[in-house]
Enzyme design. Structure first.
Site, PDB file in Angstrom:
ATOM      1  N   ARG A  85      -3.354  -9.841   5.267  1.00 61.58           N
ATOM      2  CA  ARG A  85      -3.845  -9.887   3.872  1.00 61.58           C
ATOM      3  C   ARG A  85      -2.731  -9.361   2.975  1.00 61.58           C
ATOM      4  NH1 ARG A  85      -6.123  -6.386   0.345  1.00 61.58           N
ATOM      5  NH2 ARG A  85      -7.748  -7.148  -1.035  1.00 61.58           N
ATOM      6  N   LYS A 112       0.825  -1.212   0.000  1.00 62.02           N
ATOM      7  CA  LYS A 112       0.000   0.000   0.000  1.00 62.02           C
ATOM      8  C   LYS A 112       0.857   1.260   0.000  1.00 62.02           C
ATOM      9  CE  LYS A 112      -4.405  -1.766   1.571  1.00 62.02           C
ATOM     10  NZ  LYS A 112      -5.385  -1.899   2.646  1.00 62.02           N
TER      11      LYS A 112
HETATM   12  C1  YH5 Z   1      -7.792  -4.209   3.703  1.00 63.58           C
HETATM   13  O1  YH5 Z   1      -6.881  -3.498   4.136  1.00 63.58           O
HETATM   14  N1  YH5 Z   1      -7.695  -3.633   1.213  1.00 63.58           N
HETATM   15  S1  YH5 Z   1      -8.344  -3.531  -1.435  1.00 63.58           S
HETATM   16  C2  YH5 Z   1      -3.643  -0.078  -2.929  1.00 63.58           C
HETATM   17  C3  YH5 Z   1      -2.389  -0.666  -3.049  1.00 63.58           C
HETATM   18  C4  YH5 Z   1      -2.192  -1.965  -2.683  1.00 63.58           C
HETATM   19  C5  YH5 Z   1      -3.256  -2.701  -2.210  1.00 63.58           C
HETATM   20  C6  YH5 Z   1      -1.344   1.122  -4.217  1.00 63.58           C
HETATM   21  N2  YH5 Z   1      -9.399  -4.909   0.620  1.00 63.58           N
HETATM   22  C7  YH5 Z   1      -8.171  -4.253   2.323  1.00 63.58           C
HETATM   23  O2  YH5 Z   1      -5.435  -4.119  -1.274  1.00 63.58           O
HETATM   24  N3  YH5 Z   1      -9.912  -5.825   2.822  1.00 63.58           N
HETATM   25  C8  YH5 Z   1      -8.469  -4.035   0.205  1.00 63.58           C
HETATM   26  O3  YH5 Z   1      -1.269  -0.025  -3.501  1.00 63.58           O
HETATM   27  C9  YH5 Z   1      -9.222  -5.059   1.942  1.00 63.58           C
HETATM   28  N4  YH5 Z   1      -8.518  -4.977   4.542  1.00 63.58           N
HETATM   29  C10 YH5 Z   1      -9.549  -5.769   4.118  1.00 63.58           C
HETATM   30  N5  YH5 Z   1     -10.206  -6.500   5.019  1.00 63.58           N
HETATM   31  C11 YH5 Z   1      -6.989  -2.358  -1.465  1.00 63.58           C
HETATM   32  C12 YH5 Z   1      -5.631  -2.975  -1.595  1.00 63.58           C
HETATM   33  C13 YH5 Z   1      -4.522  -2.140  -2.102  1.00 63.58           C
HETATM   34  C14 YH5 Z   1      -4.707  -0.815  -2.459  1.00 63.58           C
END
Ligand code: YH5
Length: 283
Positions: A262, A228
């Site tokens: 996750r 993230k």
């Molecule tokens: C979460 O924290 N996050 S979707 C931006 C990124 C990398 C990854 C720019 N669903 C979560 O994974 N469900 C998502 O880099 C989730 N907890 C739970 N429970 C966003 C994501 C991401 C966004």
């Protein structure tokens, strides 16, 4: 050493999730932009192989998401989401020994995914959409409730809190009560502070530092920080160069008592988590 707040085995449909040590949830995106364009079968095949690789690497859960919740992403219709998610849930249920988590806020997707073999509902909107509490309750599955304010499309526009930690704790406590009122007992609930959702870098770092305070809610915690922007902003790296930063946070999350991580990089995270768990289990 740690005070036990919840039983070690969480029923997830036909499987159990062992919460006596930290578990790794592998992220499987099934949005069209996450695959090379080889048509429907090829996309399903690629997704299944990605899931199989994550299971072989030690993931005990696979999180299947058909809606992009990245800041600014466009909304998808329930039908579009269902068409993306249903075939892959069905395929994983038939082929792999793993708990399927479905990353959705859509009641119809919750019901259909449960029917096809999903074992957990992961909702970044904490079952606040119309009909979501009832749909989740009817599945009998555990749910992950996550803190967010507003909607993904606008949530990063100047997020402000007088006290972020209180806000997160109060929000999750309120959603726990809402669940119980509709027949989802607290024993079925996992909680998540929602890193990157309506939060600045300062918010994310402070929330992470004080993660332990969420144990007061008495439920297992899920942490999603893999790749993230909070990682990218600190170490100054693009999304595909954030592995070591993500592993540092995975280690810290486990030390702070998180139950589920996750992540995108399952093999690396499993090694990290196992090493820490071994030390924590020592005399
Ligand atoms: C979460 O924290 N996050 S979707 C931006 C990124 C990398 C990854 C720019 N669903 C979560 O994974 N469900 C998502 O880099 C989730 N907890 C739970 N429970 C966003 C994501 C991401 C966004």
């Amino acid at each position: 050493m740690s005070l036990k707040q919840h039983p070690d085995r969480l029923p997830c449909g036909s499987r159990f999730l062992d919460l006596s040590h930290p578990q790794v949830m592998g992220i499987l995106n099934v949005t069209p932009d996450s695959f090379s364009d080889g048509g429907r079968f090829s996309r399903l095949d690629q997704a299944l192989r990605h899931a199989a690789a994550m299971v072989a690497a030690g993931a005990s859960l696979i999180d299947v998401g058909g809606e992009s919740t990245r800041p600014g992403a466009r909304e998808v219709s329930p039908i579009e989401e269902l068409e993306r998610v249903a075939p892959i849930v069905e395929a994983i249920a038939a082929e792999l020994d793993v708990i399927i988590s479905v990353d959705t806020s859509t009641p119809a997707v919750m019901r259909e995914a449960a029917r096809l073999g999903a074992g957990l509902i992961n909702d970044v909107r904490s079952l606040q959409r119309d009909g979501a509490l009832d749909a989740a309750a009817a599945t009998g599955l555990p749910v992950c409730l996550m803190h967010m304010r507003g909607e993904p499309s606008t949530m990063q526009q100047d997020p402000y809190y007088t006290n972020l930690l209180d806000d997160v704790r109060d929000f999750l406590a309120e959603r726990l009560v809402a669940c119980e009122a509709r027949g989802i007992s607290r024993e079925r609930v996992i909680l998540d502070p929602g890193f990157g959702f309506a939060k600045t870098l300062k918010h994310n770092l402070s929330l992470f530092r004080h993660l332990e305070s969420l144990h007061a809610l008495g439920r297992p915690l899920l942490v999603g920080v893999s790749r993230k922007s909070m990682v990218g902003q600190v170490i100054g790296r693009e999304v595909n160069e954030r592995l070591y930063g993500s592993l540092a946070l995975a280690a810290l999350a486990v030390i702070k008592g998180a139950s589920i991580l996750r992540v995108h990089d399952v093999a690396e995270t499993v090694d990290t988590v196992r090493m820490i768990a071994a030390v924590q289990a020592a005399e």
